[in-house]
Design a protein around this motif. Structure first.
Motif, PDB file in Angstrom:
ATOM      1  N   ALA A 127       0.825  -0.998  -0.112  1.00  0.00           N
ATOM      2  CA  ALA A 127      -0.115  -0.285  -0.137  1.00  0.00           C
ATOM      3  C   ALA A 127       0.761   1.198   0.077  1.00  0.00           C
ATOM      4  O   ALA A 127       0.696   2.157  -0.656  1.00  0.00           O
ATOM      5  CB  ALA A 127      -0.885  -0.023   1.586  1.00  0.00           C
ATOM      6  N   VAL A 179      -5.919   1.464   7.704  1.00  0.00           N
ATOM      7  CA  VAL A 179      -5.360   0.600   8.390  1.00  0.00           C
ATOM      8  C   VAL A 179      -6.538  -0.275   9.172  1.00  0.00           C
ATOM      9  O   VAL A 179      -6.942   0.739  10.282  1.00  0.00           O
ATOM     10  CB  VAL A 179      -4.164   0.090   8.772  1.00  0.00           C
ATOM     11  CG1 VAL A 179      -3.577  -1.095   9.533  1.00  0.00           C
ATOM     12  CG2 VAL A 179      -3.246   0.687   7.328  1.00  0.00           C
ATOM     13  N   TYR A 215      -5.559   3.577  -0.472  1.00  0.00           N
ATOM     14  CA  TYR A 215      -5.146   2.175  -0.326  1.00  0.00           C
ATOM     15  C   TYR A 215      -6.216   1.475   1.048  1.00  0.00           C
ATOM     16  O   TYR A 215      -5.966   2.345   1.940  1.00  0.00           O
ATOM     17  CB  TYR A 215      -4.396   1.758  -0.110  1.00  0.00           C
ATOM     18  CG  TYR A 215      -3.769   1.360  -1.618  1.00  0.00           C
ATOM     19  CD1 TYR A 215      -3.666   0.169  -2.600  1.00  0.00           C
ATOM     20  CD2 TYR A 215      -3.333   2.334  -2.546  1.00  0.00           C
ATOM     21  CE1 TYR A 215      -3.084   0.102  -3.570  1.00  0.00           C
ATOM     22  CE2 TYR A 215      -3.039   2.121  -4.021  1.00  0.00           C
ATOM     23  CZ  TYR A 215      -2.504   0.743  -4.138  1.00  0.00           C
ATOM     24  OH  TYR A 215      -2.469   0.557  -5.371  1.00  0.00           O
ATOM     25  N   VAL A 224      -6.262  -1.663   3.942  1.00  0.00           N
ATOM     26  CA  VAL A 224      -5.496  -2.594   3.998  1.00  0.00           C
ATOM     27  C   VAL A 224      -5.959  -3.032   5.313  1.00  0.00           C
ATOM     28  O   VAL A 224      -6.797  -2.526   6.649  1.00  0.00           O
ATOM     29  CB  VAL A 224      -3.693  -2.002   4.575  1.00  0.00           C
ATOM     30  CG1 VAL A 224      -3.050  -3.409   5.256  1.00  0.00           C
ATOM     31  CG2 VAL A 224      -3.429  -1.172   3.995  1.00  0.00           C
TER      32      VAL A 224
END
Length: 262
Positions: free
Chosen positions: A102, A113, A178, A180
């Motif tokens: 990422a 995250v 992104y 995660v």
């Protein structure tokens, strides 16, 4: 060749996302999956409690003859994998949030995250973040309540939808591109997350990479099974110490799941 099983354990049913990747890559390998659902979630426990649970899970799988053990739980990996490797001769494969891909691919320099408290507060998570994401803004979010809802089979509940939307809001406000997933339970939420997130936000989990690493270690240690072995459902054993029905639904009732008093 070694036809002993691959052992896999998780705090519950989330690690089935890892099992599916391992089974897809190595269908000829026998597997034993242990779901410690009665103690889920691990993410709210102390490091010592997590280590003790991992010891118990490991010794059960070793007693079943497992040749390698996959710790299919981010929290267990980040808190206990070092202890396990130091105290047992069987190889261990761990899981940690996919920060590296990422961080290397983000265009907005911001990634999200979603993980448990146990993972986000671990030394391994912080060292990985410092190594690969020094100039990246990481929006951390504890997924409080998610594992409990998944373990209880409430994947379609309004409460789950509302939790996910609230957890994604600060990430979107920080322009992440992104996301995660730092818990093996969370891939079960990908369809819901795709409905919440813009199409240009990519979701990353560790399942495929873990399967590839497992195969790599098996080959390096000459532990791979005979790939001509007949693929029978009896080759894949599943144990759960709480509820088996939810686990059966995720596996489409294809496999035998045993209740384990553990």
């Amino acid at each position: 060749m070694n036809n002993h099983p691959i052992g896999i354990f998780d705090s519950g049913i989330g690690g089935l996302s890892i099992w599916k990747e391992i089974h897809s890559l190595m269908p000829y390998e026998k597997t034993i999956y242990l779901a410690d659902s009665i103690n889920a979630p691990y993410g709210q426990k102390t490091k010592q409690e997590i280590v003790e649970l991992c010891i118990k899970n490991t010794e059960f799988l070793i007693s079943k003859g497992c040749k390698i053990i996959v710790v299919a739980c981010n929290t267990a990996t980040t808190n206990a994998i070092t202890y396990l490797r130091d105290n047992y001769s069987v190889p261990f494969i761990g899981i940690e949030p996919a920060i590296k891909p990422a961080a290397l691919q983000t265009k907005t320099k911001a990634i999200g995250v979603l993980a448990t408290k146990g993972t986000l507060s671990s030394e391994l998570f912080h060292s990985t973040s410092e190594m690969y994401a020094e100039d990246i803004h990481i929006v951390e979010q504890i997924g409080a309540g998610l594992v409990e809802l998944i373990e209880s089979g409430n994947l379609l509940s309004k409460e789950l939808d509302e939790l996910l939307e609230s957890y994604m809001q600060p990430m979107l406000a920080n322009n992440i591109d992104y996301l995660v997933l730092g818990c093996t339970h969370y891939p079960l939420l990908i369809p819901k997350l795709k409905n919440i997130l813009p199409k240009d936000v990519k979701i990353i989990d560790s399942g495929e990479a873990v399967a590839r690493q497992t195969l790599k270690v098996l080959k390096a240690k000459n532990l791979t099974a005979n790939d001509s072995i007949e693929m029978l459902n009896d080759n894949y054993l599943f144990y759960n110490n709480k509820e088996v029905e939810i686990m059966k639904s995720i596996l489409d009732n294809k496999y035998q799941i045993s209740f384990l008093k553990f």
